[in-house]
Design a protein around this motif. Structure first.
Motif, PDB file in Angstrom:
ATOM      1  N   ARG A  23      45.660  40.313  44.124  1.00 12.54           N
ATOM      2  CA  ARG A  23      44.486  40.597  43.296  1.00 12.54           C
ATOM      3  C   ARG A  23      44.624  39.994  41.905  1.00 12.54           C
ATOM      4  N   TRP A  24      45.799  40.165  41.268  1.00 15.47           N
ATOM      5  CA  TRP A  24      45.923  39.597  39.921  1.00 15.47           C
ATOM      6  C   TRP A  24      46.309  38.130  39.931  1.00 15.47           C
ATOM      7  N   LEU A  25      46.890  37.670  41.032  1.00 16.39           N
ATOM      8  CA  LEU A  25      47.328  36.281  41.070  1.00 16.39           C
ATOM      9  C   LEU A  25      46.153  35.318  41.082  1.00 16.39           C
ATOM     10  N   LEU A  72      44.956  34.185  37.737  1.00 10.94           N
ATOM     11  CA  LEU A  72      46.043  33.851  36.810  1.00 10.94           C
ATOM     12  C   LEU A  72      47.069  32.899  37.415  1.00 10.94           C
ATOM     13  N   GLU A  73      46.749  32.291  38.532  1.00 10.64           N
ATOM     14  CA  GLU A  73      47.727  31.438  39.210  1.00 10.64           C
ATOM     15  C   GLU A  73      48.197  30.292  38.325  1.00 10.64           C
ATOM     16  N   ARG A  74      47.337  29.786  37.471  1.00 10.84           N
ATOM     17  CA  ARG A  74      47.708  28.639  36.647  1.00 10.84           C
ATOM     18  C   ARG A  74      48.748  28.978  35.585  1.00 10.84           C
ATOM     19  N   VAL A  75      48.940  30.257  35.287  1.00 13.15           N
ATOM     20  CA  VAL A  75      49.939  30.617  34.278  1.00 13.15           C
ATOM     21  C   VAL A  75      51.203  31.183  34.922  1.00 13.15           C
ATOM     22  N   ILE A  93      43.995  39.825  28.939  1.00 12.47           N
ATOM     23  CA  ILE A  93      42.971  40.857  28.751  1.00 12.47           C
ATOM     24  C   ILE A  93      41.645  40.410  29.355  1.00 12.47           C
ATOM     25  N   LYS A  94      41.355  39.120  29.278  1.00 10.78           N
ATOM     26  CA  LYS A  94      40.108  38.609  29.847  1.00 10.78           C
ATOM     27  C   LYS A  94      40.155  38.487  31.367  1.00 10.78           C
ATOM     28  N   GLN A  95      41.327  38.165  31.918  1.00 11.51           N
ATOM     29  CA  GLN A  95      41.414  37.789  33.320  1.00 11.51           C
ATOM     30  C   GLN A  95      41.926  38.881  34.252  1.00 11.51           C
ATOM     31  N   VAL A  96      42.768  39.771  33.762  1.00 13.94           N
ATOM     32  CA  VAL A  96      43.310  40.817  34.637  1.00 13.94           C
ATOM     33  C   VAL A  96      42.181  41.778  35.005  1.00 13.94           C
ATOM     34  N   PRO A  97      41.999  42.061  36.299  1.00 15.62           N
ATOM     35  CA  PRO A  97      40.875  42.891  36.716  1.00 15.62           C
ATOM     36  C   PRO A  97      41.076  44.392  36.507  1.00 15.62           C
ATOM     37  N   GLU A  98      41.955  44.783  35.607  1.00 18.41           N
ATOM     38  CA  GLU A  98      42.150  46.185  35.231  1.00 18.41           C
ATOM     39  C   GLU A  98      42.270  46.245  33.713  1.00 18.41           C
TER      40      GLU A  98
END
Length: 275
Positions: free
Chosen positions: A19-21, A24-27, A184-189
């Motif tokens: 879910r979080w990957l 955010l995979e590029r980082v 903060i912008k990308q994490v879905p929580e």
């Protein structure tokens, strides 16, 4: 995995690696995902729980591991959807499919506890292989976020100071603050603890994201004096005080500014506090 004691399975499932990957995979480090069959997942859970199942992992899983590891010549570390295979403080470096299958066949209390909670909420799971990286302890940091707001960024290992951090504090702070904005912008929580490390170019790389719970290690914010700042430590041993906890007297620095007036305190190793 103590944080699981206070988190229901549906909450933990919201922090599944898949879910979080995605956003955010590029980082992250180079990564491969392998879909697990129900029988392979059941075997992993049984081994983690200390059972001795009679079944064997599928040939498909072995072939998928071989294909992924062929693209990661430096080796890899494994994550399931809820946690890594860390055991006794160590994460195994895997170079071959046999290495990976052997690691998945070991008893592991963290994996077992995680899967007991996740299984009813997340029937389809993947195995994640991340490129291996030798991570110096000085380069690890934790970003703490609650309600979509930055609580602070702390050095991950609060037991000593590192000259590498002190020498590049301004550069490190700027890089980590930029990383926090992206998270903060990308994490879905909206409430989470994100662990990162700095590569040799001082670029932050995401290690993992976990729920912000009652047993989350707060590092240099152990007093809960959150201020949205960046803290690292400069240690000096207190020669007049010795005990079995091997404590250090630490000065917390916020963006390079001495905070000894309100943050100079004795911190035991792995200090934690309930939120």
């Amino acid at each position: 995995m103590s944080v699981l004691r206070d988190l229901p399975g549906d909450h933990l499932a919201r922090f599944a690696t898949s879910r979080w990957l995605g956003p955010l995979e590029r980082v992250c480090l180079p990564h491969h995902a392998i879909d697990l069959s129900p029988s392979d997942l059941a075997l992993i859970c049984a081994h983690a729980a200390g059972e001795r199942p009679s079944g064997r992992f599928s040939g498909t899983l072995r072939d998928d591991l071989a294909a992924a590891l062929a693209e990661l010549p430096q080796g890899a570390h494994l994550r399931l959807e809820g946690c890594s295979l860390r055991a006794r403080g160590q994460v195994p470096r895997l170079l071959t499919p046999e290495d990976a299958l052997a690691a998945l066949s070991q008893p592991n209390g963290r994996v077992a506890a995680c899967q007991r909670l996740l299984a009813p909420c997340l029937s389809d799971q993947s195995l994640h292989l991340f490129a291996w990286a030798d991570i110096p302890p000085w380069s690890e940091f934790r970003v703490l976020v609650a309600g979509g707001q930055l609580l602070g960024i702390t050095q991950y290992h609060p037991d000593r100071g590192w000259p590498e951090v002190a020498a590049a504090a301004t550069r490190i702070e700027a890089a980590l603050m930029r990383a926090a904005e992206v998270l903060i912008k990308q994490v879905p929580e909206s409430d989470f603890a994100a662990d990162l490390f700095l590569d040799t170019s001082f670029v932050p790389r995401l290690i993992e994201i976990n729920p912000l719970g009652p047993n989350t290690g707060l590092g240099l914010f152990v007093a809960r004096d959150f201020d949205g700042g960046f803290r690292y430590v400069t240690p000096s041993v207190n020669s007049t005080w010795h005990d079995e906890n091997d404590c250090w007297r630490c000065e917390a620095l916020l963006a390079g500014q001495d905070l000894s007036g309100n943050c100079h305190k004795v911190l035991p190793l792995s200090a934690k506090i309930s939120l």
